[in-house]
Design a protein around this motif. Structure first.
Motif, PDB file in Angstrom:
ATOM      1  N   TYR A 170       0.838  -1.195   0.000  1.00  0.00           N
ATOM      2  CA  TYR A 170       0.000   0.000   0.000  1.00  0.00           C
ATOM      3  C   TYR A 170       0.873   1.245   0.000  1.00  0.00           C
ATOM      4  CZ  TYR A 170       1.246   0.609   4.917  1.00  0.00           C
ATOM      5  OH  TYR A 170       1.947   0.807   6.078  1.00  0.00           O
ATOM      6  N   SER A 171       0.231   2.396  -0.164  1.00  0.00           N
ATOM      7  CA  SER A 171       0.915   3.681  -0.022  1.00  0.00           C
ATOM      8  C   SER A 171      -0.065   4.682   0.571  1.00  0.00           C
ATOM      9  CB  SER A 171       1.447   4.178  -1.369  1.00  0.00           C
ATOM     10  OG  SER A 171       0.379   4.460  -2.256  1.00  0.00           O
ATOM     11  N   ALA A 172       0.473   5.716   1.174  1.00  0.00           N
ATOM     12  CA  ALA A 172      -0.368   6.713   1.843  1.00  0.00           C
ATOM     13  C   ALA A 172      -1.231   7.479   0.859  1.00  0.00           C
ATOM     14  CB  ALA A 172       0.510   7.673   2.648  1.00  0.00           C
ATOM     15  N   GLU A 173      -0.770   7.592  -0.383  1.00  0.00           N
ATOM     16  CA  GLU A 173      -1.506   8.359  -1.398  1.00  0.00           C
ATOM     17  C   GLU A 173      -2.621   7.547  -2.053  1.00  0.00           C
ATOM     18  OE1 GLU A 173       1.812   7.981  -1.389  1.00  0.00           O
ATOM     19  OE2 GLU A 173       2.307   9.919  -0.462  1.00  0.00           O
ATOM     20  N   CYS A 174      -2.694   6.265  -1.779  1.00  0.00           N
ATOM     21  CA  CYS A 174      -3.648   5.366  -2.439  1.00  0.00           C
ATOM     22  C   CYS A 174      -4.968   5.341  -1.665  1.00  0.00           C
ATOM     23  CB  CYS A 174      -3.037   3.972  -2.529  1.00  0.00           C
ATOM     24  SG  CYS A 174      -4.177   2.692  -3.085  1.00  0.00           S
ATOM     25  N   THR A 175      -6.024   5.920  -2.253  1.00  0.00           N
ATOM     26  CA  THR A 175      -7.336   5.964  -1.596  1.00  0.00           C
ATOM     27  C   THR A 175      -7.928   4.572  -1.438  1.00  0.00           C
ATOM     28  OG1 THR A 175      -7.741   8.152  -2.545  1.00  0.00           O
ATOM     29  CG2 THR A 175      -9.645   6.957  -1.703  1.00  0.00           C
ATOM     30  N   VAL A 176      -7.778   3.743  -2.464  1.00  0.00           N
ATOM     31  CA  VAL A 176      -8.296   2.366  -2.394  1.00  0.00           C
ATOM     32  C   VAL A 176      -7.628   1.611  -1.247  1.00  0.00           C
ATOM     33  CG1 VAL A 176      -8.494   0.176  -3.625  1.00  0.00           C
ATOM     34  CG2 VAL A 176      -8.818   2.324  -4.855  1.00  0.00           C
ATOM     35  N   CYS A 177      -6.326   1.831  -1.066  1.00  0.00           N
ATOM     36  CA  CYS A 177      -5.591   1.155   0.009  1.00  0.00           C
ATOM     37  C   CYS A 177      -6.178   1.496   1.378  1.00  0.00           C
ATOM     38  CB  CYS A 177      -4.118   1.542  -0.030  1.00  0.00           C
ATOM     39  SG  CYS A 177      -3.269   1.094  -1.551  1.00  0.00           S
ATOM     40  N   GLN A 178      -6.490   2.760   1.570  1.00  0.00           N
ATOM     41  CA  GLN A 178      -7.044   3.197   2.852  1.00  0.00           C
ATOM     42  C   GLN A 178      -8.367   2.503   3.143  1.00  0.00           C
ATOM     43  OE1 GLN A 178      -7.232   7.475   2.595  1.00  0.00           O
ATOM     44  NE2 GLN A 178      -5.066   7.669   2.064  1.00  0.00           N
TER      45      GLN A 178
END
Length: 304
Positions: free
Chosen positions: A155-163
């Motif tokens: 994941y990454s902090a910028e990824c909305t789907v990840c959140q």
């Protein structure tokens, strides 16, 4: 006798209705205040005019005294909440258990015993956090995964789907924790070197590691059921899994940028650079030769 039965049934009905009223409704502001505290919170996200939501509400209302007692938790419901998509991409109805802020999404039958067992079994988070520093030590991925199989979410902090997959991935971990290891890794920060090594720089990315092989989850179905099915047997449909790349040496780390530059798409610029360098060497050679040839030859006078 009939009157007695009627009053008993009426009393039970009124008792059930009174109990149902005890499942407190909260708005998003109240919910955020609850979730930012130190308490465990069970939240039923539902909406009006929804039969499946009503079914969930009846079951949660029935078991909320046990939830309060065994989990030491607050139990509330949130109707038409704007927060539901953060914890369940499929939206209402959704039942989420927040363990001091860490959410886990319930997936399974709308059954009181199953819900109680699942939440009681997952009082602590099941998902491990990996980084470049501990990845190989914990997974032993390149040596054949002697620590067991691993299913890793990049994941990454910028990824909305990840959140929005945080609670979903905890649900996968809660379901599979006795069969394999479930982990997540920040592919843009603490896990960037491993992400490059495994080819998982895009977020979200999911890789199943088993006996030195990598199986990539490529489907766009991000539900607990889909992830669990892939980890249990779906990965077997990939007939040509990739071997886990070896840990790059210090030399390879240094030469990596040069190796990436020396690719076919850069051949034109490389040829131009080579020709320029050849002319520069030729020019400098002529200049140096001219300087040496123009110097006067000094001779010593012999004394008689």
């Amino acid at each position: 006798m009939l009157c007695f039965i009627f009053f008993v049934l009426l009393g039970l009905s009124l008792g059930n209705n009174a109990q149902a009223q005890d499942l407190r409704r909260v708005d998003d502001t109240e919910l955020i205040q609850l979730l930012t505290g130190n308490s465990n919170v069970v939240v039923l996200f539902n909406k009006n005019n929804c039969q499946s939501c009503l079914e969930y509400e009846n079951v949660v209302t029935k078991i909320y005294p046990q939830l309060q007692e065994t989990l030491s938790t607050i139990v509330v419901q949130s109707v038409d909440s704007n927060l539901v998509s953060i914890y369940d991409p499929s939206k209402e109805p959704a039942l989420v258990f927040f363990r001091r802020g860490i959410p886990i999404l319930y997936h399974g039958e709308v059954n009181d015993d199953e819900i109680l067992d699942f939440f009681n079994d997952n009082l602590e988070p099941a998902v491990k956090e990996l980084s470049d520093d501990n990845f190989e030590h914990l997974t032993q991925a390149s040596s054949g995964a002697t620590t067991g199989d691993w299913f890793v979410f990049f994941y990454s902090a910028e990824c909305t789907v990840c959140q929005r997959l945080y609670a979903v991935w905890e649900s996968v971990g809660g379901k599979l924790k006795r069969k394999l290891n479930i982990a997540r890794m920040n592919s843009a920060e603490s896990g960037i070197s491993t992400a490059k090594r495994l080819g998982a720089l895009e977020s979200p990315a999911f890789i199943f590691l088993r006996q030195g092989k990598m199986y990539r989850y490529l489907a766009k179905q991000y539900s607990p059921e889909a992830f669990v099915q892939f980890a249990e047997k779906g990965y077997l449909t990939q007939s040509h899994p990739q071997p886990v790349p070896q840990i790059p040496s210090a030399v390879n780390e240094f030469l990596g940028p040069l190796q990436s530059y020396f690719k076919s798409e850069n051949i034109t610029s490389l040829a131009s650079l080579g020709i320029f360098a050849l002319f520069a060497v030729f020019y400098l050679t002529k200049k140096i030769a001219k300087v040496f040839s123009s110097e006067p030859v000094k001779t010593k006078n012999k004394s008689k």
